[in-house]
Design a protein around this motif. Structure first.
Motif, PDB file in Angstrom:
ATOM      1  N   ALA A  84      21.342   7.184  17.466  1.00 35.81           N
ATOM      2  CA  ALA A  84      21.664   8.338  18.319  1.00 35.81           C
ATOM      3  C   ALA A  84      21.373   9.638  17.574  1.00 35.81           C
ATOM      4  CB  ALA A  84      23.134   8.272  18.736  1.00 35.81           C
ATOM      5  N   TYR A  85      21.979   9.809  16.411  1.00 41.32           N
ATOM      6  CA  TYR A  85      21.847  11.067  15.655  1.00 41.32           C
ATOM      7  C   TYR A  85      20.394  11.344  15.258  1.00 41.32           C
ATOM      8  CZ  TYR A  85      21.892  14.071  11.535  1.00 41.32           C
ATOM      9  OH  TYR A  85      21.614  15.050  10.633  1.00 41.32           O
ATOM     10  N   GLN A  86      19.720  10.321  14.727  1.00 43.78           N
ATOM     11  CA  GLN A  86      18.374  10.564  14.183  1.00 43.78           C
ATOM     12  C   GLN A  86      17.331  10.860  15.259  1.00 43.78           C
ATOM     13  OE1 GLN A  86      17.936   7.034  11.790  1.00 43.78           O
ATOM     14  NE2 GLN A  86      19.107   7.906  10.093  1.00 43.78           N
ATOM     15  N   ASN A  87      17.723  10.659  16.512  1.00 41.02           N
ATOM     16  CA  ASN A  87      16.807  10.946  17.612  1.00 41.02           C
ATOM     17  C   ASN A  87      17.416  11.888  18.644  1.00 41.02           C
ATOM     18  OD1 ASN A  87      14.402   9.042  17.057  1.00 41.02           O
ATOM     19  ND2 ASN A  87      16.244   7.824  16.658  1.00 41.02           N
ATOM     20  N   GLY A  88      18.628  12.390  18.365  1.00 41.93           N
ATOM     21  CA  GLY A  88      19.276  13.341  19.266  1.00 41.93           C
ATOM     22  C   GLY A  88      19.440  12.780  20.669  1.00 41.93           C
ATOM     23  N   THR A  89      19.931  11.528  20.749  1.00 43.26           N
ATOM     24  CA  THR A  89      20.047  10.879  22.059  1.00 43.26           C
ATOM     25  C   THR A  89      21.434  10.233  22.238  1.00 43.26           C
ATOM     26  OG1 THR A  89      19.108   9.164  23.510  1.00 43.26           O
ATOM     27  CG2 THR A  89      19.074   8.683  21.166  1.00 43.26           C
ATOM     28  N   TRP A  90      21.871  10.136  23.488  1.00 42.49           N
ATOM     29  CA  TRP A  90      23.037   9.322  23.793  1.00 42.49           C
ATOM     30  C   TRP A  90      22.662   7.855  23.634  1.00 42.49           C
ATOM     31  CZ3 TRP A  90      27.776  11.369  24.948  1.00 42.49           C
ATOM     32  CH2 TRP A  90      27.811  12.733  25.252  1.00 42.49           C
ATOM     33  N   VAL A  91      23.620   7.031  23.206  1.00 41.34           N
ATOM     34  CA  VAL A  91      23.429   5.578  23.168  1.00 41.34           C
ATOM     35  C   VAL A  91      24.648   4.946  23.827  1.00 41.34           C
ATOM     36  CG1 VAL A  91      23.236   3.537  21.688  1.00 41.34           C
ATOM     37  CG2 VAL A  91      21.986   5.619  21.082  1.00 41.34           C
ATOM     38  N   VAL A  92      24.389   4.060  24.762  1.00 35.83           N
ATOM     39  CA  VAL A  92      25.481   3.363  25.456  1.00 35.83           C
ATOM     40  C   VAL A  92      25.328   1.870  25.158  1.00 35.83           C
ATOM     41  CG1 VAL A  92      26.609   2.942  27.674  1.00 35.83           C
ATOM     42  CG2 VAL A  92      25.451   5.133  27.244  1.00 35.83           C
ATOM     43  N   THR A 127      25.254  13.489  18.563  1.00 35.76           N
ATOM     44  CA  THR A 127      25.730  13.866  17.225  1.00 35.76           C
ATOM     45  C   THR A 127      26.015  12.642  16.362  1.00 35.76           C
ATOM     46  OG1 THR A 127      27.946  13.820  18.136  1.00 35.76           O
ATOM     47  CG2 THR A 127      26.862  15.984  18.017  1.00 35.76           C
ATOM     48  N   GLY A 128      26.017  11.462  16.961  1.00 36.26           N
ATOM     49  CA  GLY A 128      26.374  10.242  16.255  1.00 36.26           C
ATOM     50  C   GLY A 128      27.841   9.873  16.402  1.00 36.26           C
ATOM     51  N   GLU A 129      28.604  10.727  17.087  1.00 26.55           N
ATOM     52  CA  GLU A 129      30.040  10.434  17.266  1.00 26.55           C
ATOM     53  C   GLU A 129      30.266   9.437  18.404  1.00 26.55           C
ATOM     54  OE1 GLU A 129      32.313  14.556  16.757  1.00 26.55           O
ATOM     55  OE2 GLU A 129      30.366  14.706  17.744  1.00 26.55           O
ATOM     56  N   ARG A 186      19.705  18.433  22.472  1.00 22.14           N
ATOM     57  CA  ARG A 186      18.572  19.359  22.366  1.00 22.14           C
ATOM     58  C   ARG A 186      18.543  20.094  21.016  1.00 22.14           C
ATOM     59  NH1 ARG A 186      16.170  23.178  26.857  1.00 22.14           N
ATOM     60  NH2 ARG A 186      16.975  21.455  28.089  1.00 22.14           N
ATOM     61  N   TYR A 187      19.732  20.546  20.554  1.00 22.17           N
ATOM     62  CA  TYR A 187      19.724  21.322  19.305  1.00 22.17           C
ATOM     63  C   TYR A 187      19.303  20.464  18.114  1.00 22.17           C
ATOM     64  CZ  TYR A 187      23.944  19.496  17.003  1.00 22.17           C
ATOM     65  OH  TYR A 187      24.828  18.693  16.346  1.00 22.17           O
ATOM     66  N   ILE A 188      19.614  19.164  18.199  1.00 16.85           N
ATOM     67  CA  ILE A 188      19.203  18.257  17.113  1.00 16.85           C
ATOM     68  C   ILE A 188      17.683  18.084  17.133  1.00 16.85           C
ATOM     69  CG2 ILE A 188      19.346  15.864  16.300  1.00 16.85           C
ATOM     70  CD1 ILE A 188      22.293  15.897  17.223  1.00 16.85           C
ATOM     71  N   LYS A 189      17.155  17.913  18.374  1.00 11.60           N
ATOM     72  CA  LYS A 189      15.694  17.736  18.519  1.00 11.60           C
ATOM     73  C   LYS A 189      14.932  19.009  18.131  1.00 11.60           C
ATOM     74  CE  LYS A 189      15.482  14.235  22.216  1.00 11.60           C
ATOM     75  NZ  LYS A 189      16.660  13.894  22.992  1.00 11.60           N
ATOM     76  N   GLU A 190      15.623  20.146  18.204  1.00 10.32           N
ATOM     77  CA  GLU A 190      14.932  21.418  17.913  1.00 10.32           C
ATOM     78  C   GLU A 190      15.148  21.890  16.479  1.00 10.32           C
ATOM     79  OE1 GLU A 190      16.347  24.069  20.956  1.00 10.32           O
ATOM     80  OE2 GLU A 190      14.967  23.259  22.464  1.00 10.32           O
ATOM     81  N   THR A 191      16.062  21.245  15.745  1.00  9.43           N
ATOM     82  CA  THR A 191      16.345  21.701  14.381  1.00  9.43           C
ATOM     83  C   THR A 191      16.063  20.586  13.371  1.00  9.43           C
ATOM     84  OG1 THR A 191      18.720  21.208  14.674  1.00  9.43           O
ATOM     85  CG2 THR A 191      17.998  23.465  15.146  1.00  9.43           C
ATOM     86  N   VAL A 192      17.119  19.893  12.917  1.00  6.19           N
ATOM     87  CA  VAL A 192      16.931  18.950  11.806  1.00  6.19           C
ATOM     88  C   VAL A 192      15.938  17.834  12.149  1.00  6.19           C
ATOM     89  CG1 VAL A 192      18.972  17.556  12.384  1.00  6.19           C
ATOM     90  CG2 VAL A 192      18.121  17.589  10.053  1.00  6.19           C
ATOM     91  N   PHE A 193      15.954  17.367  13.411  1.00  7.35           N
ATOM     92  CA  PHE A 193      14.996  16.339  13.815  1.00  7.35           C
ATOM     93  C   PHE A 193      13.966  16.886  14.795  1.00  7.35           C
ATOM     94  CE2 PHE A 193      18.539  13.514  12.357  1.00  7.35           C
ATOM     95  CZ  PHE A 193      17.856  13.020  11.253  1.00  7.35           C
TER      96      PHE A 193
END
Ligand code: CDT
Length: 311
Positions: A224-232, A255-257, A280-287
């Protein structure tokens, strides 16, 4: 415009070897009803949801094996689930054993589909990472014969435009492989649905039970975190035909939470309002892949399967 998708994770307790499809479908419909009452527009069911986890048995008779497979989807047994979902305006992810003929050849896959709120199948995935073994291994307390009963998936890891977002799928063991999530991440995935059947105990090696749950969560949280995505991630859980299956179905934020998790090891529905823009912010910044990935150094990932230490 708000891009909140209320998602349900429909964990299922044990399914007995003799439990008819109609009984399983009734349980799934009850979970869908709970989801609809909570405002869910999309519900995730487990891997191979319609039957017991049959790869735990060696079956020399292929006609017995085929009794666990679906030759069409929907079919007579599953149509009531599709109809109930349409009536409630809820879409779903369903894992099942898929069988079809290609000329004279029988093809069998461990499959999942994405069904929209109108009952149309808008996406299909076939499990790529098949764990276990292909031949009977009498030393094991139970078998894990996915490599016998299924071919490796041939559809890659597609991402679909559905439910107002970009949705991907994978199945159980796939979650342990970072490649699974990264290939979907490269297509901008916003929510990955996955079902699992994981024994509480390792059948071949000594491994503490708490590590099994930690590895389950850690894999989904990292993906989830490394790709900025929800995981269910949704389990089939509890004591099934003498094997304790892991519960712990959860919804993981970009966020990985872990933001929602089941409390029991039986049929249980949890729900969460997933903002598809949250990653989105993860995809636009760290990843930000376009800015930071260095593909000139990743060649081994697709050119080599096993480990080759330096000379
Ligand atoms: N269904 C499935 O893929 N289960 C595996 C169990 C691994 S033990 C052979 C999993 O990765 O959870």
């Amino acid at each position: 415009m708000s891009r909140v998708l209320t998602v349900g994770a429909a964990q299922m307790g044990p399914v007995a070897r003799a439990e008819p499809r109609a009984s399983v479908i009734a349980r799934m419909t009850a979970l869908l009803q709970q989801a609809a009452r909570k405002g869910c527009r999309f519900v995730v069911f487990p891997e191979l949801a319609l039957t017991t986890f049959f790869p735990r048995w060696y079956m020399p008779d292929w006609s017995e094996v085929d009794g666990y497979f679906e030759d069409a989807m929907p079919n007579e047994a599953t149509r009531p689930l599709f109809e109930a979902a349409v009536a409630m305006g809820v879409g779903f992810y369903l894992g099942y054993a898929e069988r079809f003929m290609e000329g004279a050849k029988v093809r069998r896959f461990n499959t999942s589909i994405l069904v929209d709120a109108g009952g149309a199948i808008v996406g299909k995935y076939r499990k790529v990472h098949l764990p276990g073994h292909a031949e009977l291994e009498p030393k094991r307390p139970w078998q894990h014969l996915e490599k016998r009963y299924f071919e490796p998936g041939d559809l890659g890891f597609p991402v679909f435009r559905a439910f107002g977002g970009l949705l991907g799928m994978c199945i159980c063991n796939d979650r342990r492989w970072p490649e699974t999530f990264r290939v979907m991440g490269l297509q901008g995935v916003e929510l990955v649905a996955l079902g699992y059947n994981t024994p509480v105990r390792n059948s071949v090696a000594r491994e503490a039970e708490h590590l099994r749950m930690m590895h389950n969560q850690m894999s989904m949280q990292a993906g989830a975190y490394q790709n900025g995505t929800w995981v269910v991630g949704v389990a089939r859980s509890g004591p099934e035909e003498g094997v304790d299956m892991m519960a712990g179905s959860c919804i993981v934020a970009p966020t990985g939470e872990i933001v929602a998790q089941t409390m029991t090891d039986g049929d249980e529905l949890i729900a969460y309002d997933c903002d598809l823009d949250a990653g989105r912010y993860i995809k636009e910044t760290v990843f930000n892949f376009a800015a930071h990935r260095r593909i000139e150094h990743y060649g081994l990932i697709t050119s080599q399967t096993g480990v080759v230490p330096p000379p």
